[in-house]
Design an enzyme around this catalytic site. Structure first.
Site, PDB file in Angstrom:
ATOM      1  N   CYS A   2     -43.452 -76.900 -53.361  1.00 55.78           N
ATOM      2  CA  CYS A   2     -44.524 -77.771 -52.865  1.00 55.78           C
ATOM      3  C   CYS A   2     -45.081 -78.589 -54.035  1.00 55.78           C
ATOM      4  O   CYS A   2     -45.196 -78.099 -55.147  1.00 55.78           O
ATOM      5  CB  CYS A   2     -45.677 -77.022 -52.210  1.00 55.78           C
ATOM      6  SG  CYS A   2     -45.219 -76.175 -50.712  1.00 55.78           S
ATOM      7  N   ARG A  27     -39.569 -80.020 -57.746  1.00 57.87           N
ATOM      8  CA  ARG A  27     -40.135 -78.705 -57.446  1.00 57.87           C
ATOM      9  C   ARG A  27     -39.513 -78.090 -56.202  1.00 57.87           C
ATOM     10  O   ARG A  27     -39.687 -76.903 -55.943  1.00 57.87           O
ATOM     11  CB  ARG A  27     -41.654 -78.820 -57.261  1.00 57.87           C
ATOM     12  CG  ARG A  27     -42.373 -79.284 -58.507  1.00 57.87           C
ATOM     13  CD  ARG A  27     -43.821 -79.578 -58.216  1.00 57.87           C
ATOM     14  NE  ARG A  27     -44.563 -78.382 -57.884  1.00 57.87           N
ATOM     15  CZ  ARG A  27     -45.115 -77.565 -58.776  1.00 57.87           C
ATOM     16  NH1 ARG A  27     -44.992 -77.828 -60.045  1.00 57.87           N
ATOM     17  NH2 ARG A  27     -45.784 -76.507 -58.403  1.00 57.87           N
ATOM     18  N   TRP A  75     -42.346 -77.152 -49.128  1.00 61.25           N
ATOM     19  CA  TRP A  75     -41.209 -76.221 -49.138  1.00 61.25           C
ATOM     20  C   TRP A  75     -41.602 -75.132 -48.143  1.00 61.25           C
ATOM     21  O   TRP A  75     -42.517 -74.360 -48.386  1.00 61.25           O
ATOM     22  CB  TRP A  75     -41.012 -75.651 -50.539  1.00 61.25           C
ATOM     23  CG  TRP A  75     -39.754 -74.886 -50.747  1.00 61.25           C
ATOM     24  CD1 TRP A  75     -38.530 -75.386 -51.086  1.00 61.25           C
ATOM     25  CD2 TRP A  75     -39.596 -73.463 -50.654  1.00 61.25           C
ATOM     26  NE1 TRP A  75     -37.626 -74.364 -51.210  1.00 61.25           N
ATOM     27  CE2 TRP A  75     -38.244 -73.177 -50.947  1.00 61.25           C
ATOM     28  CE3 TRP A  75     -40.442 -72.399 -50.358  1.00 61.25           C
ATOM     29  CZ2 TRP A  75     -37.737 -71.884 -50.953  1.00 61.25           C
ATOM     30  CZ3 TRP A  75     -39.936 -71.114 -50.358  1.00 61.25           C
ATOM     31  CH2 TRP A  75     -38.584 -70.869 -50.647  1.00 61.25           C
ATOM     32  N   ASN A  99     -50.502 -75.922 -51.582  1.00 55.79           N
ATOM     33  CA  ASN A  99     -49.347 -75.270 -52.196  1.00 55.79           C
ATOM     34  C   ASN A  99     -49.697 -73.788 -52.312  1.00 55.79           C
ATOM     35  O   ASN A  99     -50.712 -73.444 -52.912  1.00 55.79           O
ATOM     36  CB  ASN A  99     -49.105 -75.890 -53.585  1.00 55.79           C
ATOM     37  CG  ASN A  99     -48.049 -75.147 -54.379  1.00 55.79           C
ATOM     38  OD1 ASN A  99     -47.317 -74.323 -53.844  1.00 55.79           O
ATOM     39  ND2 ASN A  99     -47.974 -75.443 -55.668  1.00 55.79           N
ATOM     40  N   GLY A 100     -48.868 -72.924 -51.715  1.00 54.48           N
ATOM     41  CA  GLY A 100     -49.141 -71.483 -51.784  1.00 54.48           C
ATOM     42  C   GLY A 100     -48.935 -70.841 -50.418  1.00 54.48           C
ATOM     43  O   GLY A 100     -48.361 -71.458 -49.515  1.00 54.48           O
ATOM     44  N   GLU A 457     -25.615 -65.378 -65.739  1.00 52.31           N
ATOM     45  CA  GLU A 457     -26.138 -66.746 -65.777  1.00 52.31           C
ATOM     46  C   GLU A 457     -25.049 -67.757 -65.365  1.00 52.31           C
ATOM     47  O   GLU A 457     -25.324 -68.696 -64.623  1.00 52.31           O
ATOM     48  CB  GLU A 457     -26.683 -67.065 -67.175  1.00 52.31           C
ATOM     49  CG  GLU A 457     -27.223 -68.462 -67.350  1.00 52.31           C
ATOM     50  CD  GLU A 457     -28.354 -68.837 -66.393  1.00 52.31           C
ATOM     51  OE1 GLU A 457     -28.862 -67.963 -65.679  1.00 52.31           O
ATOM     52  OE2 GLU A 457     -28.692 -70.034 -66.338  1.00 52.31           O
ATOM     53  N   LYS A 461     -25.551 -70.210 -62.179  1.00 54.60           N
ATOM     54  CA  LYS A 461     -25.522 -71.665 -62.358  1.00 54.60           C
ATOM     55  C   LYS A 461     -24.515 -72.282 -61.394  1.00 54.60           C
ATOM     56  O   LYS A 461     -24.798 -73.261 -60.726  1.00 54.60           O
ATOM     57  CB  LYS A 461     -25.133 -71.971 -63.806  1.00 54.60           C
ATOM     58  CG  LYS A 461     -25.749 -73.095 -64.490  1.00 54.60           C
ATOM     59  CD  LYS A 461     -27.247 -73.151 -64.684  1.00 54.60           C
ATOM     60  CE  LYS A 461     -28.112 -72.126 -64.113  1.00 54.60           C
ATOM     61  NZ  LYS A 461     -29.478 -72.054 -64.359  1.00 54.60           N
ATOM     62  N   GLU A 464     -25.745 -71.962 -57.589  1.00 56.37           N
ATOM     63  CA  GLU A 464     -26.931 -72.711 -57.155  1.00 56.37           C
ATOM     64  C   GLU A 464     -26.692 -74.209 -57.118  1.00 56.37           C
ATOM     65  O   GLU A 464     -27.222 -74.888 -56.242  1.00 56.37           O
ATOM     66  CB  GLU A 464     -28.175 -72.354 -57.976  1.00 56.37           C
ATOM     67  CG  GLU A 464     -28.129 -72.756 -59.413  1.00 56.37           C
ATOM     68  CD  GLU A 464     -29.374 -72.330 -60.194  1.00 56.37           C
ATOM     69  OE1 GLU A 464     -30.444 -72.223 -59.601  1.00 56.37           O
ATOM     70  OE2 GLU A 464     -29.238 -72.118 -61.401  1.00 56.37           O
ATOM     71  N   HIS A 480     -14.008 -50.539 -58.889  1.00 57.45           N
ATOM     72  CA  HIS A 480     -14.661 -49.548 -58.030  1.00 57.45           C
ATOM     73  C   HIS A 480     -15.037 -50.149 -56.682  1.00 57.45           C
ATOM     74  O   HIS A 480     -15.945 -49.666 -56.017  1.00 57.45           O
ATOM     75  CB  HIS A 480     -15.883 -48.963 -58.744  1.00 57.45           C
ATOM     76  CG  HIS A 480     -15.505 -48.200 -59.968  1.00 57.45           C
ATOM     77  ND1 HIS A 480     -14.924 -46.949 -59.902  1.00 57.45           N
ATOM     78  CD2 HIS A 480     -15.536 -48.535 -61.274  1.00 57.45           C
ATOM     79  CE1 HIS A 480     -14.658 -46.541 -61.135  1.00 57.45           C
ATOM     80  NE2 HIS A 480     -15.010 -47.489 -61.985  1.00 57.45           N
ATOM     81  N   LYS A 575     -38.265 -75.607 -58.047  1.00 51.47           N
ATOM     82  CA  LYS A 575     -38.288 -75.451 -59.502  1.00 51.47           C
ATOM     83  C   LYS A 575     -39.294 -74.392 -59.936  1.00 51.47           C
ATOM     84  O   LYS A 575     -39.017 -73.565 -60.784  1.00 51.47           O
ATOM     85  CB  LYS A 575     -38.646 -76.800 -60.138  1.00 51.47           C
ATOM     86  CG  LYS A 575     -38.703 -76.780 -61.651  1.00 51.47           C
ATOM     87  CD  LYS A 575     -37.323 -76.659 -62.244  1.00 51.47           C
ATOM     88  CE  LYS A 575     -37.310 -76.573 -63.739  1.00 51.47           C
ATOM     89  NZ  LYS A 575     -36.018 -76.051 -64.227  1.00 51.47           N
TER      90      LYS A 575
HETATM   91  C1  F6R Z   1     -32.145 -70.904 -62.016  1.00 50.91           C
HETATM   92  C2  F6R Z   1     -33.573 -71.035 -62.188  1.00 50.91           C
HETATM   93  C3  F6R Z   1     -34.433 -69.929 -61.713  1.00 50.91           C
HETATM   94  C4  F6R Z   1     -35.620 -69.713 -62.681  1.00 50.91           C
HETATM   95  C5  F6R Z   1     -36.593 -68.697 -62.072  1.00 50.91           C
HETATM   96  C6  F6R Z   1     -37.760 -68.419 -62.989  1.00 50.91           C
HETATM   97  O1  F6R Z   1     -31.470 -71.997 -62.535  1.00 50.91           O
HETATM   98  O2  F6R Z   1     -34.054 -72.026 -62.676  1.00 50.91           O
HETATM   99  O3  F6R Z   1     -33.725 -68.758 -61.517  1.00 50.91           O
HETATM  100  O4  F6R Z   1     -35.117 -69.263 -63.901  1.00 50.91           O
HETATM  101  O5  F6R Z   1     -37.080 -69.193 -60.849  1.00 50.91           O
HETATM  102  O6  F6R Z   1     -38.513 -69.563 -63.231  1.00 50.91           O
HETATM  103  P1  F6R Z   1     -39.486 -69.632 -64.470  1.00 50.91           P
HETATM  104  O7  F6R Z   1     -38.651 -69.551 -65.697  1.00 50.91           O
HETATM  105  O8  F6R Z   1     -40.200 -70.935 -64.325  1.00 50.91           O
HETATM  106  O9  F6R Z   1     -40.402 -68.447 -64.366  1.00 50.91           O
END
Ligand code: F6R
Length: 580
Positions: A2, A27, A75, A99-100, A457, A461, A464, A480, A575
């Site tokens: 949001c 975001r 969102w 937002n929330g 990671e 990546k 997503e 396993h 984000k």
């Molecule tokens: C993946 C990604 C998320 C953030 C997670 C934590 O690419 O960006 O997994 O790492 O949402 O976000 P922050 O670091 O802002 O607490």
């Protein structure tokens, strides 16, 4: 998650609000809306999907002359992403964006007996403020928010007032200050083209904005607030000629590694000494947690410190055993992730020391922890983190290095930016690999110890940004159960940088190869018998992951591009995850 932007001033706010929403797109959102007000009426326009659809509607039907307005990207949480559920919501004399999540919306709804037009908790909050409104805006807001549980940042317009009101708890909101116009926004990027001066609104404070003045009230009394000068430029948030923010942000990594590590290399006393703790908890979400997994592996292996690394959404609710000498490290790019904030508050209540590894200096996590290490990534706009993750890993390298009582840091770190740059320059290779795998439905990443954390990671990546299903596995664990999924042509990335378990991982890679897997080796040494490979320079184990993950980031980027994905704003993702 949001985005809120609001304006009061001397101009019609339409263009400012639409531009602000576009800046906050990163975001994450699925619908958007705008409300403009004058003395006679309030006009609300909403649409599902991209902001360009809202823009078209606004340009076709926004008629009123106005100098005050609020806008929102939603969102979806309560209710599907429909036009009806999009914000702003208007009940009686109150129009709000939110937002929330309001957790007790159901109970309040039952009490208010209003006919609601949407399925949202936000409309319930609007109704509650309207219920208490008798001409005194601040009193109505304070009475309403004391009844709300959950998290919120509200931008509020009242039919009888020419001012803009704001209040927050849990979700971020700042107040931008300018000459004869003032703003509210979820973050500074939305207003940086207009002003770099802003006020941080704390929980329990209510802001009242007019064109000339911003006043902040707490417990009914006006309070004085510091004006902060943002140190980001408008240029820092532009794409600077790159096709995508994700690519631009990956390409910034060499320069940022150098800038972030420099002060610590020059003065190692700036690196907190973790040896004094008997136990460390690293708590974070998503990629930040995977950076923490690398930290755990390094601190345990190299400094023999007991470390627990836990996802914040679990940590906040589970029974956690605290040693009397525990440090809790919170890792977060935004510093506003709801679960990580809750974990931090739990740790503080238990009397543990807290240390943040964080990017946004004014964030809740930066402000509420005992100590902070800032990663200096600048604004990260692509939803999928890249540069912030790399810098988090670099900081863990520093912490482990100091905890291991080593002192040759300058030599180890000096080569990093150049090596990362060389790795990033190898884009043809990543495109070639991407071409080999982009049509596949399932991809696996295998490795052991630190290499397994890298796999987590790499896999996240890829999935997503490209929507390819992928899984990370400890190399020895695959047989396993999951090895049954390996078929002729299944892509498997084998990550091998740790000499101690090199041969073991190679044996596991042989196992999948003999079942037909298409193996891609990512290593710091040639593995005989494999053609598809990325070989990175070998450096100190404290910093080796920094040379491997950028390759995986670029491969994920190229796969997403080949599949025509919305790379900077993948579907369903936000984000800054400000709800739990
Ligand atoms: C993946 C990604 C998320 C953030 C997670 C934590 O690419 O960006 O997994 O790492 O949402 O976000 P922050 O670091 O802002 O607490």
């Amino acid at each position: 998650m949001c985005g809120i932007v609001g304006y009061v001033g001397k101009h019609n706010p339409k263009d400012f609000l639409l531009e602000g929403l576009k800046t906050l797109e990163y975001r994450g959102y699925d619908s958007a809306g705008i409300a403009l007000k004058n003395n006679e009426e309030t006009q609300i326009i909403k649409s599902v999907g991209k902001i360009k659809f809202l823009e078209e509607k606004v340009n076709n039907s926004l008629l009123i002359d106005s100098k005050i307005g609020i806008a929102h990207t939603r969102w979806a949480t309560h209710g599907a992403p429909t036009e009806n559920n999009a914000h702003p919501h208007c009940v009686g004399k109150v129009t709000i964006v939110h937002n929330g999540i309001i957790e007790n919306a159901r109970e309040i709804k039952d009490k208010l007996k209003v006919n609601f037009n949407s399925d949202t908790d936000t409309e319930v909050a609007a109704a509650l403020i309207d219920y208490y409104y008798d001409g005194d805006e601040i009193s109505a807001i304070s009475k309403a928010v004391t009844e709300l549980t959950g998290s919120y940042a509200f931008g509020i317009l009242f039919e009888d007032s020419d001012k803009l009101y704001a209040v927050r708890k849990g979700s971020p909101l700042i107040i931008g200050i300018n000459d004869k116009e003032n703003y509210i926004a979820s973050d500074i990027t939305a207003i940086i083209n207009y002003t770099n001066k802003y006020i941080l609104l704390e929980e329990g404070e209510i802001a009242v904005l007019s064109a000339e003045l911003v006043k902040v009230f707490k417990d009914g009394k006006e309070i004085k607030k510091d004006v902060i000068i943002a140190d980001i430029s408008a240029e820092a948030k532009s794409k600077q000629g790159f096709d995508h923010y994700m690519l631009k942000e990956i390409m910034e990594e060499p320069m940022l590694i150098e800038n972030t590590l420099k002060p610590f290399v020059e003065d190692m006393s700036l690196i907190p000494d973790l040896k004094k703790y008997s136990e460390i908890h690293i708590v974070a979400c998503g990629s930040a947690m995977y950076a923490g997994m690398i930290g755990k592996a390094l601190l345990e292996e190299k400094a023999s410190i007991r470390v627990i690394c836990e996802v914040a959404s679990e940590y906040r609710y589970k029974k956690v055993l605290y040693d009397k000498n525990t440090l809790v490290i919170l890792v977060s790019q935004s510093g506003e992730t709801a679960d990580t904030i809750a974990a931090m508050r739990k740790a503080k209540e238990e009397g543990a020391d807290t240390l943040a590894i964080v990017n946004v200096k004014t964030s809740t996590i930066a402000r509420e922890t005992d100590k902070q290490i800032f990663i200096e990534a600048g604004p990260e706009i692509a939803v999928a983190t890249t540069k912030a993750y790399i810098l988090q890993v670099a900081i863990f390298g520093l912490l482990a290095y100091k905890a291991a009582s080593l002192n040759n840091l300058a030599d180890e770190v000096k080569k990093l930016p150049r090596y990362v740059k060389e790795i990033l320059d190898n884009r043809d290779l990543y495109l070639k690999i991407a071409n080999e795998i982009y049509k596949d439905n399932d991809v696996f990443f295998i490795g052991r110890k630190t290499d397994y954390a890298i796999c987590m990671e790499g896999s996240l990546k890829l999935k997503e940004v490209s929507y390819v299903h992928s899984e990370a596995y400890q190399a020895g664990e695959l047989k396993h159960g999951t090895i049954s999924l390996i078929e002729d042509g299944t892509p498997v990335f084998g990550i091998i940088t740790d000499d101690d378990i090199r041969d073991k991982t190679i044996s596991n890679i042989e196992e999948v190869k003999s079942r037909g897997a298409k193996v891609i080796i990512v290593s710091n040494k040639k593995v005989p018998g494999y053609d598809m490979e990325v070989i990175v320079p070998k450096i100190s184990e404290f910093f080796q992951p920094i040379l491997v993950v950028p390759c995986l980031q670029l491969i994920a980027y190229e796969v997403a591009k080949l599949r025509g994905c919305d790379i900077d704003k993948p579907k369903n993702l936000a984000k800054s995850v400000t709800v739990e």
